[in-house]
Enzyme design. Structure first.
Site, mmCIF file in Angstrom:
data_model
loop_
_atom_site.group_PDB
_atom_site.id
_atom_site.type_symbol
_atom_site.label_atom_id
_atom_site.label_comp_id
_atom_site.label_asym_id
_atom_site.label_seq_id
_atom_site.Cartn_x
_atom_site.Cartn_y
_atom_site.Cartn_z
ATOM 1 N N CYS A 45 4.125 -11.843 0.816
ATOM 2 C CA CYS A 45 3.983 -10.385 0.768
ATOM 3 C C CYS A 45 5.375 -9.772 0.658
ATOM 4 O O CYS A 45 6.307 -10.222 1.325
ATOM 5 C CB CYS A 45 3.287 -9.901 2.030
ATOM 6 S SG CYS A 45 3.045 -8.113 2.101
ATOM 7 N N HIS B 50 -5.987 -9.027 -0.637
ATOM 8 C CA HIS B 50 -4.732 -8.882 0.119
ATOM 9 C C HIS B 50 -4.394 -7.401 0.301
ATOM 10 O O HIS B 50 -4.056 -6.958 1.408
ATOM 11 C CB HIS B 50 -3.608 -9.611 -0.625
ATOM 12 C CG HIS B 50 -2.278 -9.524 0.029
ATOM 13 N ND1 HIS B 50 -1.722 -10.571 0.734
ATOM 14 C CD2 HIS B 50 -1.366 -8.504 0.093
ATOM 15 C CE1 HIS B 50 -0.535 -10.207 1.191
ATOM 16 N NE2 HIS B 50 -0.298 -8.960 0.810
ATOM 17 N N GLU B 51 -4.509 -6.635 -0.774
ATOM 18 C CA GLU B 51 -4.130 -5.214 -0.705
ATOM 19 C C GLU B 51 -5.129 -4.402 0.113
ATOM 20 O O GLU B 51 -4.729 -3.488 0.837
ATOM 21 C CB GLU B 51 -3.955 -4.635 -2.113
ATOM 22 C CG GLU B 51 -2.935 -5.357 -2.978
ATOM 23 C CD GLU B 51 -1.605 -5.681 -2.309
ATOM 24 O OE1 GLU B 51 -1.200 -4.989 -1.356
ATOM 25 O OE2 GLU B 51 -0.960 -6.651 -2.745
ATOM 26 N N HIS C 229 -4.270 -4.732 3.620
ATOM 27 C CA HIS C 229 -3.188 -3.802 3.986
ATOM 28 C C HIS C 229 -3.773 -2.453 4.402
ATOM 29 O O HIS C 229 -3.343 -1.866 5.395
ATOM 30 C CB HIS C 229 -2.226 -3.584 2.810
ATOM 31 C CG HIS C 229 -1.050 -4.490 2.795
ATOM 32 N ND1 HIS C 229 -0.052 -4.471 3.743
ATOM 33 C CD2 HIS C 229 -0.697 -5.457 1.916
ATOM 34 C CE1 HIS C 229 0.857 -5.368 3.472
ATOM 35 N NE2 HIS C 229 0.495 -5.997 2.354
#
Length: 136
Positions: free
Chosen positions: A85, A126-127, A130
């Protein structure tokens, strides 16, 4: 505008709030910042540039796809992997899904639904993590 990358894990672990049409500039800044880091980055979330809004961008093949308020509606094919990341150092283990379907609003604020698999699906997961304050 290209923004500085946030590395403060306390900030990054906070949940993002829903985006609105008033946040379209956040999307533009996210795209500018991703493009400036594209040699070592394939996706970003708004909190990575200091804005706690549910906005992400992911490279889907050669194209950056901007997503406002993304939600995964389907997932299958659970697997273990390691990811890096831009906001963190090193790689860490995580669980992902091979195939997902994501619903979101595009830059014209139209609702979209996009099936993804393999690496593009991994980027979007993944985003979205976040946005939920989840770090690998």
């Amino acid at each position: 505008m290209i923004k500085q990358i946030v590395k403060d894990t306390t900030f990054l672990q906070q949940r993002s709030t829903p985006a609105s049409k008033a946040d379209l500039q956040v999307g533009a800044d996210l795209q500018d910042t991703l493009m400036a880091n594209r040699d070592h980055c394939v996706g970003m979330a708004a909190n990575m540039i200091g804005i706690k809004k549910r906005v992400i961008i992911a490279m889907i093949g050669p194209f950056p796809v901007l997503m406002f308020n993304p939600v995964i509606t389907k997932k299958s094919g659970k697997y273990e992997t390691e990811e890096g990341c831009l906001s963190l150092t090193g790689e860490r283990p995580t669980t992902r899904y091979e195939k997902i379907t994501v619903k979101f609003r595009d830059k014209d604020w139209k609702e979209q639904e996009l099936p993804l698999e393999a690496f593009p699906a991994q980027i979007v997961q993944h985003e979205i993590d976040h946005c939920d304050g989840i770090l690998i």
